[in-house]
Scaffold this active site. Structure first.
Site, short mmCIF file in Angstrom:
data_model
loop_
_atom_site.label_atom_id
_atom_site.label_comp_id
_atom_site.label_asym_id
_atom_site.label_seq_id
_atom_site.Cartn_x
_atom_site.Cartn_y
_atom_site.Cartn_z
N LEU A 1 21.06 -27.14 -37.89
CA LEU A 1 19.86 -27.73 -37.27
C LEU A 1 18.73 -26.71 -37.33
O LEU A 1 18.82 -25.64 -36.74
CB LEU A 1 20.15 -28.12 -35.81
CG LEU A 1 21.32 -29.09 -35.59
CD1 LEU A 1 21.40 -29.48 -34.11
CD2 LEU A 1 21.20 -30.34 -36.46
N ARG B 1 7.01 -20.77 -29.25
CA ARG B 1 6.89 -19.50 -28.54
C ARG B 1 6.89 -18.27 -29.45
O ARG B 1 6.62 -17.16 -29.03
CB ARG B 1 8.02 -19.37 -27.50
CG ARG B 1 7.68 -20.12 -26.21
CD ARG B 1 8.82 -20.06 -25.23
NE ARG B 1 9.92 -20.92 -25.62
CZ ARG B 1 11.16 -20.84 -25.12
NH1 ARG B 1 11.45 -19.91 -24.23
NH2 ARG B 1 12.10 -21.67 -25.52
N ASP C 1 18.49 -20.89 -35.79
CA ASP C 1 17.83 -19.76 -35.13
C ASP C 1 18.82 -18.92 -34.31
O ASP C 1 18.43 -18.24 -33.37
CB ASP C 1 16.69 -20.25 -34.23
CG ASP C 1 17.16 -21.24 -33.17
OD1 ASP C 1 18.36 -21.57 -33.15
OD2 ASP C 1 16.32 -21.67 -32.35
N ARG D 1 8.62 4.05 -58.36
CA ARG D 1 8.18 2.64 -58.32
C ARG D 1 8.98 1.81 -59.32
O ARG D 1 9.75 2.35 -60.11
CB ARG D 1 6.68 2.59 -58.60
CG ARG D 1 5.87 3.21 -57.44
CD ARG D 1 4.42 3.39 -57.82
NE ARG D 1 3.87 2.15 -58.36
CZ ARG D 1 2.77 2.09 -59.12
NH1 ARG D 1 2.12 3.20 -59.43
NH2 ARG D 1 2.33 0.93 -59.56
C1 UD1 Z 1 20.41 -27.01 -26.89
C2 UD1 Z 1 21.50 -27.73 -26.13
C3 UD1 Z 1 21.93 -26.89 -24.93
C4 UD1 Z 1 22.38 -25.55 -25.40
C5 UD1 Z 1 21.31 -24.88 -26.24
C6 UD1 Z 1 21.81 -23.61 -26.84
C7 UD1 Z 1 21.03 -30.08 -26.46
C8 UD1 Z 1 20.54 -31.33 -25.84
N1 UD1 Z 1 21.02 -29.00 -25.69
O1 UD1 Z 1 19.30 -26.81 -26.07
O2 UD1 Z 1 22.98 -27.54 -24.24
O3 UD1 Z 1 22.70 -24.72 -24.30
O4 UD1 Z 1 20.91 -25.76 -27.31
O5 UD1 Z 1 20.76 -22.94 -27.46
O6 UD1 Z 1 21.45 -30.09 -27.58
N2 UD1 Z 1 16.55 -28.96 -33.36
C9 UD1 Z 1 16.24 -29.80 -34.38
N3 UD1 Z 1 15.64 -30.98 -34.10
C10 UD1 Z 1 15.35 -31.37 -32.84
C11 UD1 Z 1 15.66 -30.49 -31.80
C12 UD1 Z 1 16.28 -29.29 -32.07
O7 UD1 Z 1 16.49 -29.50 -35.54
O8 UD1 Z 1 14.80 -32.47 -32.68
C13 UD1 Z 1 17.18 -27.66 -33.66
C14 UD1 Z 1 16.31 -26.49 -33.30
O9 UD1 Z 1 15.53 -26.08 -34.40
C15 UD1 Z 1 17.34 -25.42 -32.94
C16 UD1 Z 1 18.48 -26.24 -32.37
O10 UD1 Z 1 18.33 -27.55 -32.86
O11 UD1 Z 1 17.80 -24.74 -34.08
C17 UD1 Z 1 18.48 -26.23 -30.84
O12 UD1 Z 1 17.27 -26.74 -30.39
P1 UD1 Z 1 16.66 -26.25 -29.01
O13 UD1 Z 1 15.47 -27.07 -28.72
O14 UD1 Z 1 16.50 -24.80 -29.02
O15 UD1 Z 1 17.87 -26.61 -28.03
P2 UD1 Z 1 17.79 -27.03 -26.53
O16 UD1 Z 1 17.51 -28.49 -26.50
O17 UD1 Z 1 16.97 -26.11 -25.80
#
Ligand code: UD1
Ligand code: CA
Length: 484
Positions: free
Chosen positions: A16, A23, A110, A340
């Protein structure tokens, strides 16, 4: 740790990587910020490859074109998530690419710290226990921001509650969801049932816990003691923390493999660098890119070596900067040398301080000890390049080559105006500007002939007032008084 079972099913991996990363305050997509020289998202892909994944599907969104370009040639599939509607939505898009018949592992683009060994242990437990869904968890005394792991009375995984939906009691739970999941092939179908009826109006992938449970399937948590392994980077402070952690991991790996790091805290070795045993890296050394270092090499303090090959027993002295260079066995470089791209040093070559070498071959035993620019040249074996030698390779429009044979001697402060050749055994007098070829075995002198004008200096000094001279330069004044 459970020993790994022979994998009975293939493994597909979904990464993902569509999130915005606001941020980070950056025009560069978050996923492309680097940790030890590798974009964060590429770390996840490398882990998937280490697990011998069958298919790897990367969900891109924010900066999709850049992210996909950065991952080009790694044999991946991409799916675009145009709107970031949540992890559940992102996964569902990826699931449409999955062929089925495989376990499915979800990783974040990430979170670069996760190790293949950990995932192998998780998979062994997943298969051994017959889980349908295994969630990788860890604990933090303050897990603010993370989904919390709610366990039932038997300690079994009941559900994951997101920060925004959690009760005060749930917020005090220290065990959190890493976002790494291993699932059976039903995952794609079940993800289709995820809704967005929650405070954030997002599709939560964490809802799979209940959806699997409703199927009567076995769900479990795989808990790891070290939370840093699932640490992500939301801002540049966390990015720097990851950099420090990853640097330490890489450095420890090299030390355990027989490399001496005199001050590991200041040594930066990027992920793809290869180092043999019995190499010594002094403090502040930076090794980047596709650098390889053979056994017996010593790299001096504060040297930076990028995309270069150092053969056995090479010594790089402190404060040298190498990029795209090849250094042959037993050669010494620096201190304060600059190699170089296209600098190719054969064996037993010496390049000393303040020497710059570019696109130039130095054959065995060549010495260029001090203050030289050697560009677009080839230099035959055992030739000596005097201090201050310059290959004038550029005529304002084009670059030209300088060819120096074997056993040549180029006197100090020579300008070699290219294109020009000094044949084998040729000798160039110091201070020459050479714009014609020098035949083998000849001496070239190309500078104005010296004249000595008798008594000129005596007369010169005598023109000054004797008082001033005796005040400022007493020795000279006394000497002058003895001259005729
Ligand atoms: C998510 C989890 C949370 C967990 C946390 C760990 C869910 C609902 N929650 O939190 O339980 O503790 O990760 O870090 O899943 N991403 C996408 N598309 C989207 C949303 C996110 O590709 O629409 C990707 C982001 O780029 C990232 C990852 O998914 O790599 C996690 O997304 P992030 O928004 O950081 O996770 P949280 O919802 O905060
Ligand atoms: Ca997050």
């Amino acid at each position: 740790m459970t020993s790994s079972l022979p994998p009975s099913r293939p493994l597909d991996v979904v990464v993902l990587a569509a999130g915005a990363g606001t941020r980070m305050k950056s025009t560069l997509p978050k996923m492309l910020h680097q940790v030890c020289g590798r974009p964060m998202v590429a770390w996840a892909v490398k882990v998937a490859q280490a697990l011998e994944a069958r298919d790897i599907v990367v969900v891109t969104g924010h900066g999709a074109e850049q992210v996909e370009a950065a991952l080009g040639g790694m044999g991946l599939q991409f799916v675009r998530q145009h709107e970031q509607l949540g992890t559940g939505h992102a996964f569902l898009l990826a699931a449409q690419k999955l062929r089925g018949g495989a376990d499915v592992l979800v990783l974040y683009g990430d979170s670069p710290m996760i190790r293949p060994e950990t995932l192998q242990a998780m998979r062994a437990e997943h298969q051994g226990a017959g889980n349908a869904l295994t969630v990788l968890t860890s604990q933090l005394s303050d897990a603010t921001g993370y989904g919390r792991i709610v366990r039932g009375k038997q300690g079994d995984l009941e559900r994951i509650v997101e920060q925004k939906a959690a009760t005060p009691t749930e917020l005090s739970i220290t065990e959190f969801n890493s976002g790494v999941y291993l699932m059976d092939e039903r995952a794609g179908t079940l993800a289709g049932r995820i809704g967005n009826d929650n405070p954030a109006k997002e599709y939560y992938l964490t809802d799979l816990v209940q959806l699997y449970r409703q199927e009567g399937a076995r769900v479990a948590a795989f808990n790891i003691s070290d939370p840093s392994e699932v640490m992500g980077a939301n801002d540049r402070v966390q990015l720097a923390e990851l950099e420090t952690l990853m640097r330490r991991r890489i450095n420890e790996g090299h030390m355990r493999a027989g490399v001496t790091l005199q001050d590991p805290a200041t040594t930066l070795i990027e992920s793809d660098v290869q180092i043999a045993r019995d190499v010594v890296l002094e403090q502040g050394v930076v090794l980047r890119g596709n650098t390889s270092v053979q056994t017996g090499v010593r790299v001096g303090a504060y040297s930076v070596v990028t995309d270069s090959q150092l053969a056995q027993e090479v010594t790089i002295k402190s404060h040298s900067v190498l990029e795209g260079a090849v250094v042959g066995e037993g050669s010494t470089v620096g201190p304060f040398a600059r190699l170089r791209p296209g600098a190719v040093l054969a064996e037993e070559v010496h390049v000393g301080n303040f020497v710059e070498v570019k696109n130039t071959q130095l054959a065995r035993g060549v010495k260029a000890g001090h203050l030289a620019y050697l560009g677009d040249a080839s230099i035959g074996q055992e030739s000596n390049i005097g201090a201050g030698t310059i290959t004038a390779n550029f005529d304002g429009l084009e670059k030209h080559r300088t060819t120096i044979g074997a056993g040549a001697f180029i006197g100090s402060n020579t300008t070699l105006i290219a294109p020009v050749t000094v044949a084998d055994g040729g000798f160039v007098a110091g201070g020459s500007a050479i714009n014609q070829d020098v035949p083998a075995g000849s001496l070239a002198v190309a500078r104005a002939q010296q004249r000595n004008i008798a008594r000129w200096a005596v007369n010169y000094w005598r023109k000054h007032s004797a008082d001033k001279l005796s005040q400022r330069l007493p020795w000279l004044s006394a000497w002058l008084s003895k001259q005729e």
